[in-house]
Every structure is written in structure tokens, then in C-alpha cells.
Design a protein around this motif. Sequence first.
Motif, PDB file in Angstrom:
ATOM      1  N   LYS A   1      17.254 -10.598  -3.375  1.00 49.06           N
ATOM      2  CA  LYS A   1      18.230 -10.594  -2.599  1.00 49.06           C
ATOM      3  C   LYS A   1      18.162  -9.882  -1.092  1.00 49.06           C
ATOM      4  N   ASN A   2      17.687 -10.390  -0.278  1.00 50.33           N
ATOM      5  CA  ASN A   2      17.309  -9.695   0.987  1.00 50.33           C
ATOM      6  C   ASN A   2      17.323 -10.594   2.255  1.00 50.33           C
ATOM      7  N   ARG A   3      16.341 -10.539   3.053  1.00 53.71           N
ATOM      8  CA  ARG A   3      16.193 -11.571   4.272  1.00 53.71           C
ATOM      9  C   ARG A   3      15.712 -12.926   3.923  1.00 53.71           C
ATOM     10  N   GLN A   4      14.949 -12.900   2.954  1.00 55.76           N
ATOM     11  CA  GLN A   4      14.490 -14.158   2.211  1.00 55.76           C
ATOM     12  C   GLN A   4      15.831 -15.322   2.206  1.00 55.76           C
ATOM     13  N   LEU A   5      17.027 -14.816   1.769  1.00 55.94           N
ATOM     14  CA  LEU A   5      18.120 -15.655   1.577  1.00 55.94           C
ATOM     15  C   LEU A   5      18.716 -16.088   2.940  1.00 55.94           C
ATOM     16  N   THR A   6      18.418 -15.288   3.894  1.00 59.21           N
ATOM     17  CA  THR A   6      18.842 -15.511   5.334  1.00 59.21           C
ATOM     18  C   THR A   6      17.887 -16.531   5.891  1.00 59.21           C
TER      19      THR A   6
ATOM     20  N   ASP B   1      16.898 -14.368  15.299  1.00 54.74           N
ATOM     21  CA  ASP B   1      18.331 -14.184  15.611  1.00 54.74           C
ATOM     22  C   ASP B   1      19.136 -14.100  14.687  1.00 54.74           C
ATOM     23  N   ALA B   2      19.002 -15.075  13.556  1.00 53.63           N
ATOM     24  CA  ALA B   2      19.834 -14.850  12.326  1.00 53.63           C
ATOM     25  C   ALA B   2      19.649 -13.856  11.473  1.00 53.63           C
ATOM     26  N   VAL B   3      18.535 -13.298  11.408  1.00 53.18           N
ATOM     27  CA  VAL B   3      18.122 -12.116  10.622  1.00 53.18           C
ATOM     28  C   VAL B   3      18.369 -10.927  10.947  1.00 53.18           C
ATOM     29  N   TRP B   4      18.170 -10.587  12.310  1.00 57.40           N
ATOM     30  CA  TRP B   4      18.094  -9.392  13.082  1.00 57.40           C
ATOM     31  C   TRP B   4      18.994  -9.358  14.203  1.00 57.40           C
ATOM     32  N   GLY B   5      19.809 -10.448  14.532  1.00 55.22           N
ATOM     33  CA  GLY B   5      20.489 -10.397  15.827  1.00 55.22           C
ATOM     34  C   GLY B   5      19.606  -9.907  17.118  1.00 55.22           C
ATOM     35  N   ASP B   6      20.214  -8.859  17.887  1.00 55.26           N
ATOM     36  CA  ASP B   6      19.781  -8.734  19.129  1.00 55.26           C
ATOM     37  C   ASP B   6      18.629  -7.599  18.945  1.00 55.26           C
ATOM     38  N   ALA B   7      18.420  -6.990  17.586  1.00 56.81           N
ATOM     39  CA  ALA B   7      17.518  -5.887  17.864  1.00 56.81           C
ATOM     40  C   ALA B   7      16.232  -6.189  16.632  1.00 56.81           C
ATOM     41  N   PRO B   8      15.601  -7.229  16.908  1.00 62.24           N
ATOM     42  CA  PRO B   8      14.276  -7.599  16.034  1.00 62.24           C
ATOM     43  C   PRO B   8      13.377  -6.599  15.888  1.00 62.24           C
ATOM     44  N   PRO B   9      12.580  -6.355  15.115  1.00 62.19           N
ATOM     45  CA  PRO B   9      11.522  -5.299  14.974  1.00 62.19           C
ATOM     46  C   PRO B   9      10.444  -5.961  15.628  1.00 62.19           C
ATOM     47  N   VAL B  10       9.288  -5.126  15.924  1.00 59.40           N
ATOM     48  CA  VAL B  10       8.177  -5.687  16.622  1.00 59.40           C
ATOM     49  C   VAL B  10       7.345  -6.833  15.869  1.00 59.40           C
ATOM     50  N   THR B  11       7.358  -6.407  14.527  1.00 59.27           N
ATOM     51  CA  THR B  11       6.768  -7.446  13.625  1.00 59.27           C
ATOM     52  C   THR B  11       7.664  -8.495  13.020  1.00 59.27           C
ATOM     53  N   ALA B  12       8.518  -8.778  13.691  1.00 51.87           N
ATOM     54  CA  ALA B  12       9.750  -9.726  13.277  1.00 51.87           C
ATOM     55  C   ALA B  12       9.061 -11.175  12.792  1.00 51.87           C
ATOM     56  N   ASP B  13       8.242 -11.634  13.731  1.00 50.19           N
ATOM     57  CA  ASP B  13       7.679 -12.872  13.337  1.00 50.19           C
ATOM     58  C   ASP B  13       6.714 -12.819  12.213  1.00 50.19           C
TER      59      ASP B  13
ATOM     60  N   SER C   1      25.090 -12.184   8.384  1.00 51.59           N
ATOM     61  CA  SER C   1      24.398 -12.666   9.736  1.00 51.59           C
ATOM     62  C   SER C   1      25.492 -13.487  10.240  1.00 51.59           C
ATOM     63  N   PRO C   2      25.595 -13.134  11.558  1.00 54.36           N
ATOM     64  CA  PRO C   2      26.540 -13.727  12.525  1.00 54.36           C
ATOM     65  C   PRO C   2      26.453 -15.228  12.468  1.00 54.36           C
ATOM     66  N   ALA C   3      25.147 -15.558  12.586  1.00 53.14           N
ATOM     67  CA  ALA C   3      24.962 -17.392  12.501  1.00 53.14           C
ATOM     68  C   ALA C   3      25.409 -17.743  11.199  1.00 53.14           C
ATOM     69  N   ILE C   4      25.027 -17.203  10.110  1.00 50.81           N
ATOM     70  CA  ILE C   4      25.226 -17.788   8.906  1.00 50.81           C
ATOM     71  C   ILE C   4      27.045 -17.619   8.619  1.00 50.81           C
ATOM     72  N   GLU C   5      27.504 -16.613   8.902  1.00 46.69           N
ATOM     73  CA  GLU C   5      29.041 -16.459   8.873  1.00 46.69           C
ATOM     74  C   GLU C   5      29.807 -17.374   9.597  1.00 46.69           C
ATOM     75  N   ALA C   6      29.288 -17.997  10.700  1.00 48.47           N
ATOM     76  CA  ALA C   6      30.037 -19.215  11.216  1.00 48.47           C
ATOM     77  C   ALA C   6      29.995 -20.441  10.461  1.00 48.47           C
TER      78      ALA C   6
ATOM     79  N   ARG D   1       6.759 -16.223   0.494  1.00 48.36           N
ATOM     80  CA  ARG D   1       7.540 -15.796  -0.540  1.00 48.36           C
ATOM     81  C   ARG D   1       8.506 -16.967  -1.200  1.00 48.36           C
ATOM     82  N   LEU D   2       9.298 -17.731  -0.084  1.00 53.86           N
ATOM     83  CA  LEU D   2      10.068 -18.667  -0.641  1.00 53.86           C
ATOM     84  C   LEU D   2       9.129 -20.090  -1.100  1.00 53.86           C
ATOM     85  N   ARG D   3       8.027 -20.308  -0.496  1.00 55.42           N
ATOM     86  CA  ARG D   3       7.278 -21.406  -0.742  1.00 55.42           C
ATOM     87  C   ARG D   3       6.748 -20.897  -2.451  1.00 55.42           C
ATOM     88  N   SER D   4       6.341 -19.699  -2.295  1.00 51.38           N
ATOM     89  CA  SER D   4       5.739 -19.366  -3.823  1.00 51.38           C
ATOM     90  C   SER D   4       6.826 -19.398  -4.950  1.00 51.38           C
ATOM     91  N   ALA D   5       7.887 -19.044  -4.684  1.00 54.66           N
ATOM     92  CA  ALA D   5       9.043 -19.278  -5.664  1.00 54.66           C
ATOM     93  C   ALA D   5       9.326 -20.566  -5.983  1.00 54.66           C
TER      94      ALA D   5
END
Length: 703
Positions: free
Chosen positions: A34-39, A59-71, A155-160, A80-84
Motif C-alpha cells: 500500500k505505497n507508491r507501487q500502487l501509484t 511526476d505522478a508519485v512525487w509531483g514537483d519534489a522528487p528525491p534524488v534517487t527517484a528513478d 496523486s494529482p495525475a491519478i485524481e484527475a 516488486r510489481l513484476r515479482s508480485a
Amino acid sequence: MRTEHAPDNDNDVFFSILGPLQVTIADRVVQLAKNRQLTVLAVLLTEANKVVSVNRIIDAVWGDAPPVTADKQIQTCVWRLRSAFKKAGGDGLIETTRGGYLLRLPDGCLDTQLFERAMLRGRECAEDGDLAGAVEQYRAALALFRGRPLAELDSPAIEAVAAYWTERELSVLEECLDIELAMGRHRELISELRLLVEEHPLREQLRGRLMTALYLSDRRADALAVYRAGRATLVSNLGLDPCARLQDLHRRIIAGHPVSSPQPQRARYTAKIPAQLPPDIGDFTGRADHLEWLDAELRRERAGGVPIIALVGRGGTGKSALAVHAAHRAQDHFPDGQLHADLKGSTAPLTPQAVLGNFLQALGTPERSVPADLANQATLFRSITAGKRLLILLDDAADYAQVEPLLPGGGESVVLCTSQSGMVETPGVTTRRVDGLDQADAVRLLSRLIGAERVAREPESSRAVVELCGHLPLAIRAAGARLHNRPTTRLERFADHLADEGRRMAELTYGSLDTGARLTAAADRVSPAERRLWLVLATLELPHLSTWVAAAVADLAEGEAQRLLDGLADHQLIDVVGENRLGRSHYEFHPLTRIRARQLADDELGADELEEALDRLVEVFSWLDARARRALDPHAVGQSTTLPDGVLRIGQGLLHDVTHLAELWLAHERENLPWLRALADIRTVPLQLPHQVVRVAADHHVA
């Protein structure tokens, strides 16, 4: 066990987004964190069967403030999704591509697809008068909702996307309620309508339906109480009175006048199927081969990806008319509608955001529900169009960057675009070049414009006119307009006017039919270096242009000149006309493009600038000509031993050709040699106008 609404497909995988996001594989619910995997998964689902860039997911996960390690974190989420999925027996659903990730989703494996199918079946039943069947299908569609779509994701992208499907649920429910009220189910609907009005107190259409159901159930006082409560809510929250329709219903109930149930109407059920194609071309002429090819391409069944068909060519060739005509012929193959936009790519390109806003509203999205930013608009558009069979006609596209956000979801829709750009950077595009009409069709078009009898009286002059129009439909239409207003002018005399290059572009301009402007509109979009080279080359009277000629006049290395020529060719300002035995391309100007370019050169090129360019060309050519002849005959005289800087700058490839392949080089330049030698002979004449040397050298050559 399998979820309540089993997929109507032969696959074991099913995705549900009309409620909390849920995945079932082989009758089992896949447990996801129940975290960013769902997004991440939600973004891939809203753009199923399409490559989603890593940046879009970030952009969908973090918007305008992604961490340095976002990718890296996105990469981990996908792993993890593939594994599941693999653990549940669904290996290979997510693919890694060059540009990002792609969720390969078989048809019928998403609940929104099932919703749209059931809803369309309901509308078909309603149109056929089968109201009971319509209600059954509508209720089956609405039963797919298990709560607010994707409610657990922030997430704004998902909320739309979620807002769109929420609005779709309500609009389809209102259609269903209208049918049930028309069937006389007033009493049965009162409880449901009360709950809906409590949940959506500002939705006046629902309140009006509840008032109608109560009044027709002989509960007049209750109907009036619903109105008073609604008015108080509107005034309190918005400072507004109820809408005119609700006020009119209130007055009729007070007066005890008859109130009829809402009646389902055919127009209502087809209003969200867009039909935006421009009118077909009444005097469309020729193009039989192109139309046969387009018919096959537009109707061809494909697997995966959005089919993109591009008609490319210079301005004035009739690409738009061909696309519109072909689209009308194939519209029966696209039952979900046709969208159209003039992207104005060759003049003042529209932003994809402006186009998407119109498309979304045409597909039934209320204006207030259209997202403000491009990324969310594009996501919503792909979600709405997934599973639909639409024809999207994009006229005059600037490039792939303008087209990419306008691509629909799924692979059943087709995008047909026209462009003066080669569209070579477009992934998976199928292109077809459109040039001028053949002579027979060009004369046929002229006869339709000015009358067959007039053309029949002067067949030779008719052929001369279309030849001087470069066989371009736009130029022929401009000529036809001129001749239509000059009914007594002989075609022979008009052809004589067109033969004068100083008058031709003026004669081929009539109102909005501006041949010169259309042919050279792309010149305003190329780089300054490309434009200068194009203008200089236009002043030369060479039958064809070699890369070394461009390098010489621009004082560049051959590779740099080649890149400029590639840009000009991509914008249809020059044509690639073949490859010689040396493995080198050569280029030509369309006659009308050259005339217009020379007019621009008069205004933009100074005599000094052109003299320098021609001096470089003469110096380079004189040395190459002598070197090639000396290579064929060692006893030949006249070659300078000093290697010009211009030849050195062009590069070793040219030196190799004139030294070791001299016969081939001279054969390739055979048509150009007389004019180039004439130019070398008369370069002592000072220039008064930029292209004066063209006429002087040409006259010298003829003499």
C-alpha cells in the motif's frame, strides 16, 4: 475465488480501478504494497499498452519534489510489481522499453473497458426502444463501481482520472434513472434518489428527478420540501437560486400541473460521440493510389500500440484534402467518433494543451473537470479513449512533440496526421509522401474549376498552365480562381503570364490561396543557418544540388552542410531526388519554391554576402574541375597546385572522389558543369541584385 465481475476475455488477469485498485490473476487477488507501487501501477494502467516515461511516473508519485534517487525507486517499484505478478502466475505483464515502461494489457482485462461496453449496449437498447434491456445493461455497467475510483491514491495525475470516472458514473446513472422514470418506476426509485441527493446536494438534475418521482407518486408536499431544502443548500453554499428548469418544475408542482417523466432521446445518447471531421471536398480529384492505400491502412487490424499514419509533403500538395476525403470514406469503421484539430504546425503551432481541452469536452468531460496541466490532460485523454475506436485527424502537425500528447489510449483508435515535417522521429509511424497531381488529374482539376469546354478548346495551354503550377493543387486552384474571374482570357495568354517568373507567384495567389506563403511557411521554422543556406542555393541555376556545393557556399565541412540539407529536406524546402554511384545524395528545388525563395533572397541577402558565397563556390569548383580532368588525363594543363582552403574545409571525401573516382564525379556533375563553368567565367561582373548572377551565368551558358 474470482472477483464479482469476471472479465469477458480468455486471460487470467483482471485489473479494477473503479474503486480501490485491485488485481486478480488466476482467480486470486494479488497482494500489493500500500505505497507508491500502487501509484506506479495506476499510471501504467491509465496508459495501458503505451510506453510511459520514467519522468511521467516520477511526476505522478512525487509531483514537483522528487528525491534524488527517484528513478532508482521507480525501478524498484516496477521490480516488486513484476515479482508480485510472477508469483501469482502473471509473468511478463510489464515490459521495459527504451523510453520507460509498458503494461501489456489484453483486451477485456480492465473494468473500465467492461463499463464502456455495457454502457454502449445500454444506449443501443434505448435507441431501439428496448428500455428494459437498456436498464439491465446500464445497471450492469454501474455495478462495476466498488467505491470512488482509485480513492486510496494521493496523486494529482491519478485524481484527475478518478474524477473523470466518478463523473462518468453519475452521468450514466442519470441516463439510467431517466429511462426507469419513463418506464413508470417512480415509487421504486425514491429511496435511491434520496440517497443520491444527500450524497450530491448541489447536483440539481438529481434533485429534479427526486421531485418528479415524488410528485408522480402522489407525494406533492414531499416534492416541494425537497425543492426548499435544495434552494436553502444552494443559497447557503453558492449564493445562487436553483436553475430555471428546477424553478419551472417547482411552479408546476405548486400549481398541480402535469409533470412528465424524463424521456430518453436518441440525440442525448449520441451527443458524446464526436463527429468533428471537416466537410468532405466536393471537387476532390485523383489520388486513386493514395486513397486505396489509406483505405487499407485505416481499416487494418493491428496488435499493440497506437497506429499513426502521416501524410507528408510540401505545402500546397493537397495533403489536408486527401486526409479529410479518406477519413470520410473510413468513418464507418470508427463507431466511437472522429476528432479533428488543425494544429497550425507550419505557421503558429497550437499547444497540445489547447487541443486536448477541446478533445476532452467533445468526449463528454465537463469543462470544470478538464485538468489544468498538460500531463494530467493527456493521462485523462488516454484513459477515456482506451478501448474506443476513434479516428483522430491532426492536420498540419509541426513535429512529433506536438502530436505525442494527443495520442489516445489502446490500439483500436487510429491517428491520421498531415505534416510538412518528415515526422521521422515518430515511433512506429507509417508515412506516405504526397506530391503534386499527375498531369491528367491536374488538368481534370483545372477543368472542374473553369469548365471542361474551356479546357477542351486549349488542351496544350491547359497542360502548360498546370505544368507552370508545378502540378500543385493549391496553385491550380489559385490559377482556376484567376481564370474563373477572367472568362474571356485565353489559356495561352495566361500561360505566358505564368512563364514570367517575376509574375508567377502573384498570379498564383488569390485570397487565402497564397501559394508562395504556403510553400515556404516552413522557412520561418528552420534555423538561421539553414535559412541562409536555402536562400543562397535558390539563387543558383543548378539542375541539382550536391552536398559539396552547399558546403562551399556556406563555408562549412561536408558533414555540417549535410546536416543543414537534412533539415531543409525534412521541412520540404528542398527535395532529395536520388543517390549517385558515389553513394551521395543530391537535391532539387520545386520550381515554385525556388521562385519564392529568390524573392525572399532579394530582401534578405546582401550583394556582398552572396558575392562571397559565389566566390567560394567558383574557387572550389575550378580546382575540383581541373583536378578531375587531370586525374583522367595526366597531361592536362591548367590545374593549380595550391589546394584551396575551401576544399580542405569540405573534407577528404570530396578529395578522394575527384582524385580516384574522377569519371564518376564528372558524370554526376555533368548537368551542372556548363552553368558552373559559365559562373566561373563571369565572376568579374559585380552584382547589383543577389540573384543577378543567376541570370548572367544562365545567359552566358545559353550563348
